[in-house]
Write a protein that holds these residues in place. Structure first.
Motif, PDB file in Angstrom:
ATOM      1  N   TYR A 701       0.858  -1.191   0.000  1.00  0.00           N
ATOM      2  CA  TYR A 701       0.000   0.000   0.000  1.00  0.00           C
ATOM      3  C   TYR A 701       0.891   1.236   0.000  1.00  0.00           C
ATOM      4  O   TYR A 701       1.936   1.238   0.673  1.00  0.00           O
ATOM      5  CB  TYR A 701      -0.866   0.038   1.269  1.00  0.00           C
ATOM      6  CG  TYR A 701      -2.028  -0.925   1.253  1.00  0.00           C
ATOM      7  CD1 TYR A 701      -3.313  -0.491   0.928  1.00  0.00           C
ATOM      8  CD2 TYR A 701      -1.851  -2.265   1.578  1.00  0.00           C
ATOM      9  CE1 TYR A 701      -4.384  -1.368   0.920  1.00  0.00           C
ATOM     10  CE2 TYR A 701      -2.924  -3.156   1.567  1.00  0.00           C
ATOM     11  CZ  TYR A 701      -4.188  -2.701   1.245  1.00  0.00           C
ATOM     12  OH  TYR A 701      -5.248  -3.568   1.236  1.00  0.00           O
ATOM     13  N   ASN A 702       0.473   2.278  -0.712  1.00  0.00           N
ATOM     14  CA  ASN A 702       1.222   3.523  -0.585  1.00  0.00           C
ATOM     15  C   ASN A 702       0.662   4.333   0.588  1.00  0.00           C
ATOM     16  O   ASN A 702      -0.282   3.917   1.258  1.00  0.00           O
ATOM     17  CB  ASN A 702       1.231   4.306  -1.914  1.00  0.00           C
ATOM     18  CG  ASN A 702      -0.129   4.902  -2.240  1.00  0.00           C
ATOM     19  OD1 ASN A 702      -1.011   4.972  -1.385  1.00  0.00           O
ATOM     20  ND2 ASN A 702      -0.291   5.330  -3.474  1.00  0.00           N
ATOM     21  N   GLU A 703       1.253   5.499   0.830  1.00  0.00           N
ATOM     22  CA  GLU A 703       0.890   6.246   2.048  1.00  0.00           C
ATOM     23  C   GLU A 703      -0.540   6.785   2.003  1.00  0.00           C
ATOM     24  O   GLU A 703      -1.089   7.156   3.038  1.00  0.00           O
ATOM     25  CB  GLU A 703       1.889   7.382   2.269  1.00  0.00           C
ATOM     26  CG  GLU A 703       1.946   8.361   1.109  1.00  0.00           C
ATOM     27  CD  GLU A 703       3.144   9.296   1.201  1.00  0.00           C
ATOM     28  OE1 GLU A 703       3.137  10.324   0.518  1.00  0.00           O
ATOM     29  OE2 GLU A 703       4.087   8.985   1.974  1.00  0.00           O
ATOM     30  N   ASP A 704      -1.150   6.791   0.808  1.00  0.00           N
ATOM     31  CA  ASP A 704      -2.547   7.216   0.715  1.00  0.00           C
ATOM     32  C   ASP A 704      -3.513   6.053   0.897  1.00  0.00           C
ATOM     33  O   ASP A 704      -4.722   6.225   0.791  1.00  0.00           O
ATOM     34  CB  ASP A 704      -2.807   7.867  -0.654  1.00  0.00           C
ATOM     35  CG  ASP A 704      -1.958   9.112  -0.851  1.00  0.00           C
ATOM     36  OD1 ASP A 704      -1.736   9.835   0.134  1.00  0.00           O
ATOM     37  OD2 ASP A 704      -1.505   9.335  -1.992  1.00  0.00           O
ATOM     38  N   GLY A 705      -2.983   4.866   1.111  1.00  0.00           N
ATOM     39  CA  GLY A 705      -3.847   3.711   1.272  1.00  0.00           C
ATOM     40  C   GLY A 705      -4.251   3.060  -0.037  1.00  0.00           C
ATOM     41  O   GLY A 705      -5.153   2.231  -0.075  1.00  0.00           O
ATOM     42  N   GLN A 706      -3.563   3.442  -1.114  1.00  0.00           N
ATOM     43  CA  GLN A 706      -3.819   2.785  -2.400  1.00  0.00           C
ATOM     44  C   GLN A 706      -2.990   1.507  -2.466  1.00  0.00           C
ATOM     45  O   GLN A 706      -1.780   1.540  -2.229  1.00  0.00           O
ATOM     46  CB  GLN A 706      -3.419   3.707  -3.565  1.00  0.00           C
ATOM     47  CG  GLN A 706      -4.249   4.970  -3.671  1.00  0.00           C
ATOM     48  CD  GLN A 706      -5.661   4.699  -4.169  1.00  0.00           C
ATOM     49  OE1 GLN A 706      -5.922   3.695  -4.825  1.00  0.00           O
ATOM     50  NE2 GLN A 706      -6.581   5.595  -3.816  1.00  0.00           N
ATOM     51  N   ILE A 707      -3.636   0.405  -2.821  1.00  0.00           N
ATOM     52  CA  ILE A 707      -2.871  -0.832  -2.978  1.00  0.00           C
ATOM     53  C   ILE A 707      -2.286  -0.859  -4.382  1.00  0.00           C
ATOM     54  O   ILE A 707      -2.937  -0.473  -5.346  1.00  0.00           O
ATOM     55  CB  ILE A 707      -3.740  -2.073  -2.702  1.00  0.00           C
ATOM     56  CG1 ILE A 707      -2.883  -3.337  -2.728  1.00  0.00           C
ATOM     57  CG2 ILE A 707      -4.904  -2.160  -3.672  1.00  0.00           C
ATOM     58  CD1 ILE A 707      -3.591  -4.553  -2.165  1.00  0.00           C
ATOM     59  N   VAL A 708      -1.026  -1.272  -4.472  1.00  0.00           N
ATOM     60  CA  VAL A 708      -0.361  -1.241  -5.781  1.00  0.00           C
ATOM     61  C   VAL A 708      -0.036  -2.638  -6.315  1.00  0.00           C
ATOM     62  O   VAL A 708       0.497  -2.758  -7.402  1.00  0.00           O
ATOM     63  CB  VAL A 708       0.920  -0.377  -5.726  1.00  0.00           C
ATOM     64  CG1 VAL A 708       0.552   1.083  -5.594  1.00  0.00           C
ATOM     65  CG2 VAL A 708       1.834  -0.791  -4.604  1.00  0.00           C
ATOM     66  N   THR A 709      -0.395  -3.664  -5.568  1.00  0.00           N
ATOM     67  CA  THR A 709      -0.142  -5.046  -6.033  1.00  0.00           C
ATOM     68  C   THR A 709      -1.477  -5.733  -6.283  1.00  0.00           C
ATOM     69  O   THR A 709      -1.880  -6.609  -5.527  1.00  0.00           O
ATOM     70  CB  THR A 709       0.651  -5.846  -4.986  1.00  0.00           C
ATOM     71  OG1 THR A 709      -0.016  -5.673  -3.719  1.00  0.00           O
ATOM     72  CG2 THR A 709       2.068  -5.357  -4.862  1.00  0.00           C
ATOM     73  N   VAL A 710      -2.177  -5.321  -7.345  1.00  0.00           N
ATOM     74  CA  VAL A 710      -3.535  -5.840  -7.548  1.00  0.00           C
ATOM     75  C   VAL A 710      -3.604  -6.953  -8.578  1.00  0.00           C
ATOM     76  O   VAL A 710      -4.681  -7.447  -8.863  1.00  0.00           O
ATOM     77  CB  VAL A 710      -4.522  -4.731  -7.952  1.00  0.00           C
ATOM     78  CG1 VAL A 710      -4.720  -3.762  -6.814  1.00  0.00           C
ATOM     79  CG2 VAL A 710      -4.054  -4.009  -9.198  1.00  0.00           C
ATOM     80  N   ASN A 711      -2.494  -7.344  -9.148  1.00  0.00           N
ATOM     81  CA  ASN A 711      -2.564  -8.495 -10.049  1.00  0.00           C
ATOM     82  C   ASN A 711      -1.344  -9.376  -9.824  1.00  0.00           C
ATOM     83  O   ASN A 711      -0.405  -9.007  -9.112  1.00  0.00           O
ATOM     84  CB  ASN A 711      -2.679  -8.046 -11.507  1.00  0.00           C
ATOM     85  CG  ASN A 711      -1.476  -7.239 -11.940  1.00  0.00           C
ATOM     86  OD1 ASN A 711      -0.342  -7.725 -11.880  1.00  0.00           O
ATOM     87  ND2 ASN A 711      -1.689  -6.004 -12.372  1.00  0.00           N
ATOM     88  N   LEU A 712      -1.378 -10.549 -10.447  1.00  0.00           N
ATOM     89  CA  LEU A 712      -0.328 -11.531 -10.163  1.00  0.00           C
ATOM     90  C   LEU A 712       0.954 -11.251 -10.946  1.00  0.00           C
ATOM     91  O   LEU A 712       1.912 -12.004 -10.860  1.00  0.00           O
ATOM     92  CB  LEU A 712      -0.844 -12.945 -10.439  1.00  0.00           C
ATOM     93  CG  LEU A 712      -2.014 -13.366  -9.534  1.00  0.00           C
ATOM     94  CD1 LEU A 712      -2.420 -14.807  -9.828  1.00  0.00           C
ATOM     95  CD2 LEU A 712      -1.666 -13.217  -8.062  1.00  0.00           C
ATOM     96  N   GLY A 713       0.976 -10.134 -11.689  1.00  0.00           N
ATOM     97  CA  GLY A 713       2.241  -9.654 -12.226  1.00  0.00           C
ATOM     98  C   GLY A 713       3.015  -8.881 -11.178  1.00  0.00           C
ATOM     99  O   GLY A 713       4.239  -8.971 -11.096  1.00  0.00           O
ATOM    100  N   ASP A 714       2.288  -8.129 -10.356  1.00  0.00           N
ATOM    101  CA  ASP A 714       2.934  -7.324  -9.317  1.00  0.00           C
ATOM    102  C   ASP A 714       2.976  -8.041  -7.973  1.00  0.00           C
ATOM    103  O   ASP A 714       3.884  -7.817  -7.175  1.00  0.00           O
ATOM    104  CB  ASP A 714       2.182  -5.992  -9.138  1.00  0.00           C
ATOM    105  CG  ASP A 714       2.378  -5.074 -10.329  1.00  0.00           C
ATOM    106  OD1 ASP A 714       3.457  -5.133 -10.948  1.00  0.00           O
ATOM    107  OD2 ASP A 714       1.447  -4.303 -10.645  1.00  0.00           O
ATOM    108  N   TYR A 715       1.954  -8.840  -7.680  1.00  0.00           N
ATOM    109  CA  TYR A 715       1.939  -9.606  -6.433  1.00  0.00           C
ATOM    110  C   TYR A 715       2.559 -10.961  -6.741  1.00  0.00           C
ATOM    111  O   TYR A 715       2.003 -11.764  -7.491  1.00  0.00           O
ATOM    112  CB  TYR A 715       0.511  -9.765  -5.895  1.00  0.00           C
ATOM    113  CG  TYR A 715       0.512 -10.405  -4.535  1.00  0.00           C
ATOM    114  CD1 TYR A 715       0.788  -9.644  -3.400  1.00  0.00           C
ATOM    115  CD2 TYR A 715       0.302 -11.766  -4.384  1.00  0.00           C
ATOM    116  CE1 TYR A 715       0.837 -10.231  -2.146  1.00  0.00           C
ATOM    117  CE2 TYR A 715       0.355 -12.364  -3.135  1.00  0.00           C
ATOM    118  CZ  TYR A 715       0.619 -11.591  -2.028  1.00  0.00           C
ATOM    119  OH  TYR A 715       0.683 -12.181  -0.789  1.00  0.00           O
ATOM    120  N   LEU A 716       3.728 -11.208  -6.168  1.00  0.00           N
ATOM    121  CA  LEU A 716       4.588 -12.277  -6.676  1.00  0.00           C
ATOM    122  C   LEU A 716       4.328 -13.619  -5.983  1.00  0.00           C
ATOM    123  O   LEU A 716       5.062 -14.025  -5.086  1.00  0.00           O
ATOM    124  CB  LEU A 716       6.054 -11.881  -6.521  1.00  0.00           C
ATOM    125  CG  LEU A 716       6.448 -10.560  -7.194  1.00  0.00           C
ATOM    126  CD1 LEU A 716       7.934 -10.270  -6.967  1.00  0.00           C
ATOM    127  CD2 LEU A 716       6.142 -10.588  -8.680  1.00  0.00           C
TER     128      LEU A 716
END
Lengths: 794, 272
Positions: A701-716
């Motif tokens: 999550y970034n400091e604004d509470g946005q999640i940035v690992t929303v697919n299996l390309g980014d979430y390993l």
């Protein structure tokens, strides 16, 4: 009972899973394979803000899309559930703060992914297009993201009306003075802070729901990709006010859960409410990206652990303070997860004094809840990392510090400082076996050589000795923890007229292979072929009584119920046989599928004849009911305590920070094994899942509470290509808690692997001055840790 | 994960594909293996209204060698590059790189022309073609033209292809000099965090995921040509580059990785 590869028995054999042909050929039916006449699709509009007031929902653009029929805001939907909020079944303290959690938010969105509006459409495509076209007007509020910041003075509040971000504080400190005294007198004190990052469960099958109403009689059938059809049935009835006997819940083939399908979700309640209201089937299938925020996440803790030890490294006391991230709301068992670890921060060590305190905190993020191991991986990580630090402080090897502190093999049943009774084990024997398998001497010689050479490929050895509490759970213990249900399990064994057998289990497999294992248990007891036994489950119309599958409970609780129900069938069969043989029942023995007068095989009644006699009822003992069927509800008298030692050997490329697991040895004691192939599979998958937390996975999550690992390309999520070559063995000490002597293996690998891998990484980096690595130990993270330890630029 | 709606046309020939592209303009995209385009459509990062499927143009699946030039049809699958005996002999860098693209299902569907046209700076094969000094043959309404690989990559996911052109062939000089490819990633099926392709003992060096396009490491090539050691040549690998920052690596770490893997690749290719 034998538990070996004896071909005469099925238990203990590597029998192939009967579930697999349908799964491998695509014949198995998952939620998304189903289709009901007249169904409508739900598309969910999810908050793009971590915390915001919802000023308005504009569905006009969505309604112009072909196939979109309605756009409904949270306020539009509120009458469907009234005050009925999503349930939390585990109010761990009387003063726990539990904000009302509606399936669709009406006024304030509290996390990215929070449902804020719903689109109804005639296809999944139209529902997705419609949801994307809905415009929501947000007025952003400050977001609470970090749990340590959440409890700081003046932090913004997730729930303004609560006046605090704290949900509860739960202490387990049997003797505070003794703990203080132990620390005051300690020769060595180790204090560590560890961060358990959030994890996205990511089973192969995301969630899915179809709610089908029976309009004429006020009935409702809920099909859901769930681990808990029985609990879901009760909770749906309570939440929506539908009479429980009118609800049927079916879990079709379910593609994994890892705890994330142990819940009552907004989409389930939403589809049920809409189906009852509109009188047509209402369905929703989760996309992978949606699952990143709409399904619970795991872990999310900051741990402070201190050990007080004497000069020899014998630990006298452990003190733990935990901050646990609840996310924005409490889901079904969210608050209880830290407690499941709260009894185990002393690990498998004989430590006299215990202090554990958990403060649980709301944040503007997806709720957390049970994820494979649930509390126990976190506890094991803390104690196993801290034990390695203690070993360094005392100047002994990791295996020596463990040996000096293990609960002795002759100490069982062992009452722990946290108040549990450990059933059985021989922790030293398990460790010795792992050390031998790992060929530690050679590995350490190679490590020394590379250290001396200043090689850019450093070797590290990591230990993890774990014990877990499984077989959830004795109902009275659950009562003492304020859990809202019991921990028993039910089973029925029904013999059909042709001597085929139906086993109805309250356990709910979603990948574990219960159909195979349960048939092996019953086959051995009845002396029949496992293929003559059908195992039925996961449909409350077929298996009305059960408490489902989680917490490595299925075999030790559900399997035991099956075992005991089979005994009851045999008891009745014995009476029928005695009647037919005109013998005293005590003179009979059951051999090779037939009752015979002891030592007289010529006078025998085969099982098939008894089954048919029970069915015809032509000649049964006076007063005996026809048919051969038994039901058992088994409430375990204690938890079971699987344990083991895992050793990871890693190679770290100090130029890049890359970590390779070059050897992995797992020695587990899960008690007796019904199917060692299934046990190995659980260990393999579990170890990779635990290693994934150590090296790969992170819900960022970034400091604004946005999640940035929303697919299996980014979430390993690691694949088979990243899996180590496993070397797996077992050391069996049967559990005295249940008649089969089983303990459970579903979570062991995950619990053990994370600290084993990180301890190995830290060991590899010792020459560089690194003493800790945050998880996941990605190449960049490791490379920076090396740079920082060496005082270089990061 | 649900793509926007689109029309679907099947091309009977390269000429037919080009005429469909001319008809639909920049709303159309060619569909070959689909392993880059379809995921982008599912995330709605790409929303073409017409897909022109060229996946059945089997006459564009070939690997030939003639007079020191290797010619490869645009629809040749990665797995065919990977297992080609001819390529192993005459352009082993390409075969070796192809074996590291994605996973087996990607390699059985993905095509050489498709990955070049997609112009992803994180893809492996474009950098290999660049290092080999290859030539891309594009067919348009007016016939074929040759584009040097060094002129082909125009920007982030942008190539020198016009909207109504498609790649029909890729040519590289047969190469026997020392070569190597270093791919650094987290999982076997992932894109490279950084990759380095070396051809002809350092005469051709290119970098993956170190900018908005696959980039030729000219400073490294020059250093090698001037007789620098692998370590010294690698020290300038990131010079002048603006690599991206993402979850796996920020720009500084990427520059560091470029230096590390350039040195390793040069050494493996025979540069002392």
């Amino acid at each position: 009972m034998t538990m070996t590869d004896d071909p005469a028995t099925h238990m203990g054999s590597h029998r192939l899973r009967r579930e697999d042909p349908a799964l491998l050929t695509g014949e198995a039916q998952f939620i998304d394979d189903m289709s009901l006449h007249g169904e409508i699709w739900v598309g969910i509009v999810r908050s793009t803000e971590a915390h915001a007031t919802i000023l308005g929902v504009d569905g006009s653009a969505a309604l112009e899309i072909d196939g979109v029929t309605e756009v409904l805001s949270g306020a539009d939907l509120a009458p469907l559930w009234g005050e009925g909020a999503l349930p939390c079944a585990w109010p761990v303290t009387d003063d726990m703060r539990n904000p009302a959690h509606l399936p669709v938010a009406t006024s304030i969105a509290k996390y990215v992914g929070d449902a804020v509006a719903v689109v109804l459409a005639d296809s999944r495509y139209a529902a997705a297009d419609g949801a994307a076209a809905v415009s929501v007007d947000y007025d952003p509020l400050p977001a609470v993201v970090d749990i340590e910041a959440a409890v700081a003075e003046g932090a913004p509040l997730v729930h303004e009306d609560l006046g605090t971000n704290e949900s509860y504080t739960w202490p387990l400190i049997p003797d505070p003075d003794a703990v203080d005294e132990a620390f005051a007198n300690a020769a060595v004190v180790v204090g560590e802070r560890y961060v358990q990052q959030r994890l996205i469960p990511a089973p192969m099958e995301p969630r899915g729901v179809i709610a089908a109403p029976g309009v004429a009689n006020g009935e409702l059938t809920l099909y859901s990709a769930t681990q808990i059809p029985h609990i879901l049935k009760v909770m749906t009835a309570v939440t929506l006010g539908i009479p429980e006997h009118k609800i049927r819940v079916v879990a079709p083939s379910v593609g994994g859960g890892f705890g994330c399908k142990l819940n009552v979700y907004a989409e389930e309640i939403l589809c049920c409410a809409l189906a009852m209201d509109r009188g047509v089937p209402v369905r929703w299938t989760e996309s992978r990206s949606e699952a990143a925020t709409a399904t619970i996440q795991g872990r999310g803790q900051v741990q402070h652990i201190e050990l007080a030890a004497d000069a020899n490294g014998k630990v006298q006391a452990v003190r733990v303070k935990l901050l646990a991230d609840m996310g924005a709301y409490l889901q079904l068992v969210t608050p209880g997860v830290p407690l499941l670890g709260g009894f185990l921060y002393h690990g498998c060590y004989d430590i006299a004094h215990y202090s554990f305190e958990c403060t649980s905190v709301f944040t503007n993020k997806t709720p957390t809840d049970a994820y494979r191991g649930a509390g126990r991986p976190e506890a094991t990580y803390a104690i196993e990392r801290a034990m390695d630090s203690l070993a360094v402080a005392v100047g002994v090897t990791p295996e020596e510090i463990r040996s000096r502190n293990f609960i002795a093999a002759d100490a069982f049943p062992y009452e722990s400082c946290a108040g549990l009774i450990f059933d059985s084990g021989d922790y030293q024997a398990v460790l010795d076996k792992a050390v031998e398998m790992a060929d530690l001497q050679s590995v350490r010689a190679e490590q020394a050589r590379r250290r001396a050479d200043g090689s850019n490929r450093q070797i590290g050895v990591g230990f993890s000795s774990y014990v877990e509490m499984c077989g959830l759970a004795p109902s009275r213990v659950l009562a003492s923890l304020n859990y809202g249900a019991g921990g028993w399990e039910a089973a029925t064994v029904r013999v059909l007229p042709t001597a085929k057998v139906q086993v109805i289990t309250g356990s709910t497999p979603h990948g574990q292979g219960h159909e195979t294992s349960w048939s092996m248990i019953v086959a051995d007891k009845l002396g029949i072929d496992p293929d003559d036994i059908e195992v039925l489950h996961s449909d409350t119309a077929i298996s009305p009584t059960g408490l489902d599958t989680y917490g490595s409970r299925s075999l030790s609780v559900g399997g035991t119920a099956v075992f005991m129900a089979t005994d009851k069938v045999l008891d009745k069969a014995r009476l029928i046989a005695a009647h037919q043989l005109e013998a005293n029942e005590d003179d009979l023995e059951y051999v090779d599928g037939a009752f015979q007068v002891k030592g007289t095989p010529t006078a025998a009644v085969p099982f098939a004849a008894i089954a048919f006699a029970a069915f015809t009822a032509h000649d049964l003992p006076d007063g005996m009911e026809p048919n051969l069927e038994a039901h058992v509800t088994y409430d375990p008298p204690n938890f079971t305590f699987p344990n083991g030692t895992h050793i990871a050997v890693v190679e770290v490329d100090t130029d890049t920070g890359n970590v390779d697991i070059v050897d992995y040895v797992a020695v587990d004691d899960c008690g007796n094994q019904v199917n060692p192939m299934i046990v190995e599979g659980q260990v393999h998958g579990g170890v990779l899942q635990g290693a994934a937390q150590a090296l790969y996975e992170d819900a960022v999550y970034n400091e604004d509470g946005q999640i940035v690992t929303v697919n299996l390309g980014d979430y390993l999520v690691p694949s088979a290509a990243e899996a180590p070559i496993y070397r797996v063995a077992s050391h069996v000490t049967p559990s005295p808690t249940n008649p089969m002597g089983v303990k459970g293996i579903g979570e062991a690998g995950t619990i053990a692997a994370t600290p084993a891998v990180i301890n190995a990484v830290v060991d590899a980096l010792r020459p560089t001055g690194v003493t800790d690595v945050t998880m996941p130990a990605s190449p960049q993270t490791v490379w920076r840790a090396i740079n920082e330890a060496q005082g270089g630029a990061s | 994960m649900i793509p926007a709606s689109f029309d679907y046309e099947v091309a009977e020939s390269a000429e037919h594909a080009v005429s469909l592209l001319a008809e639909h303009g920049d709303e159309a995209k060619l569909l070959a293996g689909g392993h880059s385009l379809i995921p982008m459509m599912r995330f709605r990062l790409a929303t073409p209204t017409v897909l022109v499927d060229v996946g059945r143009l089997d006459d564009l699946r070939y690997i030939n060698s003639d007079n020191g030039t290797v010619s490869i049809g645009a629809l040749t699958r990665h797995s065919e590059l990977e297992h080609s005996a001819l390529l192993a002999e005459s352009a082993p860098l390409l075969a070796s790189v192809a074996a590291l693209v994605g996973d087996p299902s990607v390699r059985h569907r993905g095509t050489l022309g498709g990955t070049l046209a997609h112009a992803d700076p994180a893809s492996d094969l474009p950098a290999a073609v660049l290092a080999l000094g290859g030539t891309i043959v594009a067919r348009g309404p007016g016939g074929d033209r040759e584009i040097a690989a060094t002129d082909f990559f125009a920007g982030y996911f942008e190539s020198a292809l016009a909207d109504d052109e498609m790649i029909v062939e890729v040519r590289v000089a047969a190469s026997a000099g020392g070569w190597n490819y270093q791919k650094f990633n987290r999982r076997a099926q992932d894109w490279a965090i950084v990759g380095v392709a070396v051809a002809e003992e350092g005469a051709g060096v290119s970098l993956v995921n170190m900018g908005s396009t696959p980039v030729r490491a000219s400073a490294v090539e020059a250093a090698v040509a001037a007789g620098a050691s692998a370590a010294d040549a690698a020290a300038v690998a990131a010079e002048g580059l603006q690599p991206p920052s993402d979850l796996n690596a920020d720009a500084d770490y990427r520059r560091h990785l470029a230096r590390v893997f350039t040195e390793r690749a040069l050494k493996a290719a025979g540069v002392a």
